[in-house]
Design a protein around this motif. Structure first.
Motif, mmCIF file in Angstrom:
data_model
loop_
_atom_site.group_PDB
_atom_site.id
_atom_site.type_symbol
_atom_site.label_atom_id
_atom_site.label_comp_id
_atom_site.label_asym_id
_atom_site.label_seq_id
_atom_site.Cartn_x
_atom_site.Cartn_y
_atom_site.Cartn_z
ATOM 1 N N VAL A 222 0.872 -1.146 -0.067
ATOM 2 C CA VAL A 222 0.174 0.098 0.068
ATOM 3 C C VAL A 222 0.974 1.150 0.023
ATOM 4 C CG1 VAL A 222 -1.807 1.336 1.282
ATOM 5 C CG2 VAL A 222 -1.904 -1.164 1.078
ATOM 6 N N LYS A 223 1.878 1.341 0.741
ATOM 7 C CA LYS A 223 2.926 2.520 1.077
ATOM 8 C C LYS A 223 3.640 2.699 -0.335
ATOM 9 C CE LYS A 223 3.784 2.387 5.838
ATOM 10 N NZ LYS A 223 4.725 1.960 7.035
ATOM 11 N N LEU A 224 4.099 1.617 -0.920
ATOM 12 C CA LEU A 224 4.745 1.574 -2.161
ATOM 13 C C LEU A 224 3.918 2.087 -3.451
ATOM 14 C CD1 LEU A 224 7.135 0.876 -4.273
ATOM 15 C CD2 LEU A 224 6.497 -1.333 -4.508
ATOM 16 N N THR A 225 2.562 1.720 -3.373
ATOM 17 C CA THR A 225 1.546 2.059 -4.546
ATOM 18 C C THR A 225 1.333 3.751 -4.223
ATOM 19 O OG1 THR A 225 0.617 0.095 -4.402
ATOM 20 C CG2 THR A 225 -0.618 2.003 -5.586
ATOM 21 N N ASN A 226 1.376 4.143 -2.947
ATOM 22 C CA ASN A 226 0.849 5.655 -2.650
ATOM 23 C C ASN A 226 2.314 6.396 -2.878
ATOM 24 O OD1 ASN A 226 -1.429 4.828 -1.724
ATOM 25 N ND2 ASN A 226 -0.764 4.753 0.624
ATOM 26 N N VAL A 227 3.510 5.956 -2.710
ATOM 27 C CA VAL A 227 4.651 6.613 -3.108
ATOM 28 C C VAL A 227 4.792 6.755 -4.761
ATOM 29 C CG1 VAL A 227 7.084 6.127 -3.287
ATOM 30 C CG2 VAL A 227 5.865 5.888 -0.955
ATOM 31 N N LEU A 228 4.293 5.519 -5.255
ATOM 32 C CA LEU A 228 4.468 5.827 -6.860
ATOM 33 C C LEU A 228 3.704 7.100 -7.378
ATOM 34 C CD1 LEU A 228 4.497 1.981 -8.269
ATOM 35 C CD2 LEU A 228 6.340 3.867 -8.109
ATOM 36 N N LEU A 229 2.246 7.066 -6.937
ATOM 37 C CA LEU A 229 1.235 7.953 -7.364
ATOM 38 C C LEU A 229 1.458 9.348 -6.885
ATOM 39 C CD1 LEU A 229 -2.151 5.830 -6.646
ATOM 40 C CD2 LEU A 229 -0.643 5.809 -8.664
ATOM 41 N N VAL A 230 2.115 9.371 -5.587
ATOM 42 C CA VAL A 230 2.574 10.917 -5.252
ATOM 43 C C VAL A 230 3.700 11.235 -5.953
ATOM 44 C CG1 VAL A 230 3.183 12.529 -3.200
ATOM 45 C CG2 VAL A 230 1.382 10.608 -3.243
ATOM 46 N N ASP A 231 4.809 10.530 -5.989
ATOM 47 C CA ASP A 231 5.979 10.955 -6.746
ATOM 48 C C ASP A 231 5.926 11.345 -8.079
ATOM 49 O OD1 ASP A 231 8.802 11.292 -6.338
ATOM 50 O OD2 ASP A 231 9.166 9.410 -7.472
ATOM 51 N N SER A 232 5.129 10.416 -8.770
ATOM 52 C CA SER A 232 4.876 10.752 -10.335
ATOM 53 C C SER A 232 4.394 12.323 -10.331
ATOM 54 C CB SER A 232 3.999 9.885 -10.793
ATOM 55 O OG SER A 232 2.494 9.917 -10.447
ATOM 56 N N LEU A 233 3.308 12.669 -9.313
ATOM 57 C CA LEU A 233 2.793 13.867 -9.597
ATOM 58 C C LEU A 233 3.897 15.100 -9.099
ATOM 59 C CD1 LEU A 233 0.092 15.468 -9.837
ATOM 60 C CD2 LEU A 233 -0.101 15.156 -7.472
ATOM 61 N N LYS A 234 4.664 14.749 -8.062
ATOM 62 C CA LYS A 234 5.550 15.770 -7.891
ATOM 63 C C LYS A 234 6.684 15.956 -8.942
ATOM 64 C CE LYS A 234 5.481 15.299 -2.695
ATOM 65 N NZ LYS A 234 6.172 14.715 -1.507
ATOM 66 N N ARG A 235 6.934 14.868 -9.611
ATOM 67 C CA ARG A 235 8.117 15.045 -10.775
ATOM 68 C C ARG A 235 7.380 15.447 -12.013
ATOM 69 N NH1 ARG A 235 12.662 10.413 -10.379
ATOM 70 N NH2 ARG A 235 12.402 9.939 -8.385
ATOM 71 N N GLY A 236 6.316 15.764 -12.034
ATOM 72 C CA GLY A 236 5.464 16.190 -13.182
ATOM 73 C C GLY A 236 5.464 15.176 -14.365
ATOM 74 N N ALA A 237 5.129 13.760 -14.090
ATOM 75 C CA ALA A 237 5.269 12.761 -14.887
ATOM 76 C C ALA A 237 3.861 12.866 -15.626
ATOM 77 C CB ALA A 237 5.462 11.411 -14.317
ATOM 78 N N SER A 238 3.728 12.432 -16.733
ATOM 79 C CA SER A 238 2.540 12.056 -17.568
ATOM 80 C C SER A 238 1.967 10.742 -17.505
ATOM 81 C CB SER A 238 2.609 12.602 -18.929
ATOM 82 O OG SER A 238 3.210 11.714 -19.695
ATOM 83 N N ASP A 239 2.939 9.754 -17.327
ATOM 84 C CA ASP A 239 2.682 8.158 -17.478
ATOM 85 C C ASP A 239 3.469 7.591 -16.273
ATOM 86 O OD1 ASP A 239 0.810 7.814 -20.128
ATOM 87 O OD2 ASP A 239 2.393 9.328 -20.477
#
Length: 608
Positions: A222-239
């Protein structure tokens, strides 16, 4: 172990340095663990090693000879795992599973069992010898090559061969073989004599849904999934790309159109992480053979500010598991002001003129991820007024726009683009957006709608604006209908902007390079080129954000005549350029002149 057993025994004065060397030599010759070597040589007893490890790591010890394990507990962990890590499950209390292990510092073993069973793991120390005996007792031997016969277990060599049996009993059937014990051979017991054979798990194996669901809810997953979603947003990822391979499980982010490796995960996380994302997207976790599409809607709190985020989820079965791609749909990044998208002034005026007409087709073309949706939503936003009825058919609906009637395409129930478009014509529309023209039927209805007083916006997958005409003709649309119904065709790409935080002038670019990419020789001297040095803002890439390149081909009378005559794409392109169309390469050169991007980016996305 973090502290070697030999060093611990030396520190406790339980062995001498010479005995340690002899034990190491014995281990090298005979294999096995060092503790077993000490016991075999008679230098220490099993109980002494167990007691030492118990004191050193603050873990209780246990004598397995005095302990009986429930068969239901034994079934929780497969025998190969117990033999691999030298462990034995002992008991379960609530969500905690107690296991006996020779090495209480083996966190890999504990993590594997935690993910495998879904329980928290509590270790106790037991001696290596007693563990080996207990594993043999509860799981059966891997060495004894015996027939399980009523006579008490004669050796395999004494068993009759199939040839002998058939010779002695010519009328013997398959059912009769049980009487001579052939069906009772323990095949598992003859593994180690010739070779180590490991069964590779395939996707057709039976799926334990309860175990999948439990492992996906484990705290680390659960923590890993949340980290991936939040980190992608912080880095400005599109995918986000989550990709399983035979010996690798990697995560990549697409940032400003380029994929970057961001994480290499342990293979044991493949099933739990995949299941977690599929559960969040309301997909079927038991279906691993077919592609699935879903959506995750979450609310994130970043820097004391809550944001609603949508992720479009696509699962695709690959050779080594399911590849998952999550597309971030961040409404805050949706640019609805067309003047800020990167249009050249003349191109913007043509586009605005085309969408202001009461009828006709406006087509936006380009590959996936070229910003077509953003351009169309910007056009709809400018047309969205109380006196206008706007209908859209999209697959999928990426952003919800107030005041616009949006329909989600569902091919599985027959609601395709053609069916939706046919229904729209009975809904009294002014403007219609068709997500994509994929076939003749959709194209034909779109043409009819445009010719009967409706403005139709849509997309096609072509490389440039002139080749879109040929694409529609190849679909089966008559050239005179294309020339009559289409108002404008626009091709577009997205290229990266030079980072404003580390932007610096480049002076060593040869003039010939600029001439080769299409810069007029008379303009070469007046162009200042820039690049990003790389800083914290752009993660060292030198680029931050993207800007559009636009090739806007307005269908004029001259072009319409060429289309009616069945002209080729190069002929249509030449005529359009003569009439003032900027090609994608020309648009890129304009961005170079403005110091927005680099030569490398223009070459990456355009052709001369």
């Amino acid at each position: 172990m973090p502290v070697k057993l030999g060093e611990l025994l030396l520190k406790e004065n339980m062995i001498s340095p010479q005995q340690l060397q002899e034990a190491l030599a014995h281990q090298k010759t005979h294999g096995g663990k060092l503790g077993k070597a000490f016991v075999s040589l008679g230098y220490v007893r099993d109980e002494e090693i167990t007691s030492l490890l118990s004191r050193q790591y603050g873990v209780p010890s246990i004598n397995l000879d005095h302990f009986e394990v429930d068969p239901a507990i034994i079934k929780l962990i497969p025998p190969e795992t117990c033999r691999k890590y030298q462990i034995l499950p002992l008991s379960r209390s609530g969500a905690t599973l107690t296991i006996a292990m020779a090495d209480p510092t083996n966190v890999f073993a504990m993590d594997d069992i935690k993910f495998m069973t879904g329980y928290n793991v509590e270790p106790v120390v037991a001696s290596e010898t007693s563990l080996e005996e207990a594993i043999e007792k509860y799981y059966g031997s891997t060495r004894s090559l015996q027939l399980k016969q009523d006579t008490g277990g004669s050796m395999l060599g004494a068993a009759p061969s199939l040839k002998d049996v058939m010779k002695d009993s010519p009328g013997l059937t398959v059912d009769d073989m049980a009487s001579v014990g052939l069906s009772e051979v323990d095949l598992d017991s003859i593994a180690d004599e010739e070779a180590d054979v490991e069964t590779v798990k395939t996707e057709e194996d039976e799926i334990d849904l309860n175990q999948l669901a439990r492992s996906s809810e484990a705290a680390p997953v659960v923590k890993l999934t949340n980290v991936l979603l939040v980190d992608s947003l912080k880095r400005g990822a599109s995918d986000i790309h989550i990709e399983p391979y035979e010996k690798e499980f990697r995560v990549r982010f697409r940032i400003d159109g380029i994929l970057y490796n961001v994480m290499a995960l342990p293979l044991k996380l493949k099933d739990p992480l995949t299941s977690r994302i599929k559960i969040m997207a309301k997909l079927d976790i038991s279906e691993k053979r077919l592609p699935q599409d879903g959506r995750i809607k979450i609310r994130l709190k970043i820097e004391d500010r809550s944001r609603d985020m949508d992720f479009r989820v696509s699962c695709l079965p690959t050779l080594w598991g399911e590849k998952i791609v999550l597309r971030l749909l961040d409404k805050s990044k949706l640019m609805l002001d067309m003047t800020k998208l990167g249009f050249e002034q003349s191109s913007l005026e043509k586009f605005q003129r085309a969408i202001a007409k009461p009828y006709g087709i406006v087509l936006v073309t380009g590959p996936t991820g070229s910003g077509k949706t953003n351009t169309l939503y910007s056009a709809l936003s400018s047309l969205n007024k109380p006196d206008t009825n706007i209908m859209t058919a999209e697959d999928p609906v990426e952003f919800n726009l107030m005041g616009i009637n949006q329909v989600q395409i569902r091919d599985n129930i027959g609601l395709n683009f053609a069916a939706a478009l046919r229904s729209f014509l009975r809904q009294d529309p002014n403007t219609i957006l068709v997500g994509e023209i994929r076939d003749f039927e959709t194209a034909e209805i779109a043409i009819k709608a445009a010719l009967t007083g409706h403005l139709v916006l849509s997309t096609l997958h072509t490389n440039d604006a002139p080749s879109t005409v040929s694409r529609m003709v190849n679909m089966g649309i008559e050239p005179f209908l294309v020339g009559t119904a289409v108002n404008l065709i626009q091709a577009q790409r997205l290229i990266r902007r030079v980072c404003s935080g580390c932007k610096e002038e480049v002076r060593d670019v040869p003039a010939k390079t600029l001439v080769d990419i299409g810069v007029p020789p008379e303009d070469v001297g007046g162009i200042k080129l820039f690049k990003g040095r790389g800083c914290g803002t752009c993660n060292g890439t030198g680029y931050k954000g993207r800007v559009g390149l636009y090739e806007v081909m307005e269908i004029t009378e001259g072009l319409r005549d060429l289309i009616l005559m069945g002209a080729t794409s190069p002929e249509i392109r030449r005529k359009a350029v003569e009439e003032g169309m900027l090609t994608l390469r020309m648009s890129g050169i304009e961005k170079l002149k403005q110091g927005i991007t680099t030569v490398e980016e223009v070459l990456r996305e355009t052709v001369a």
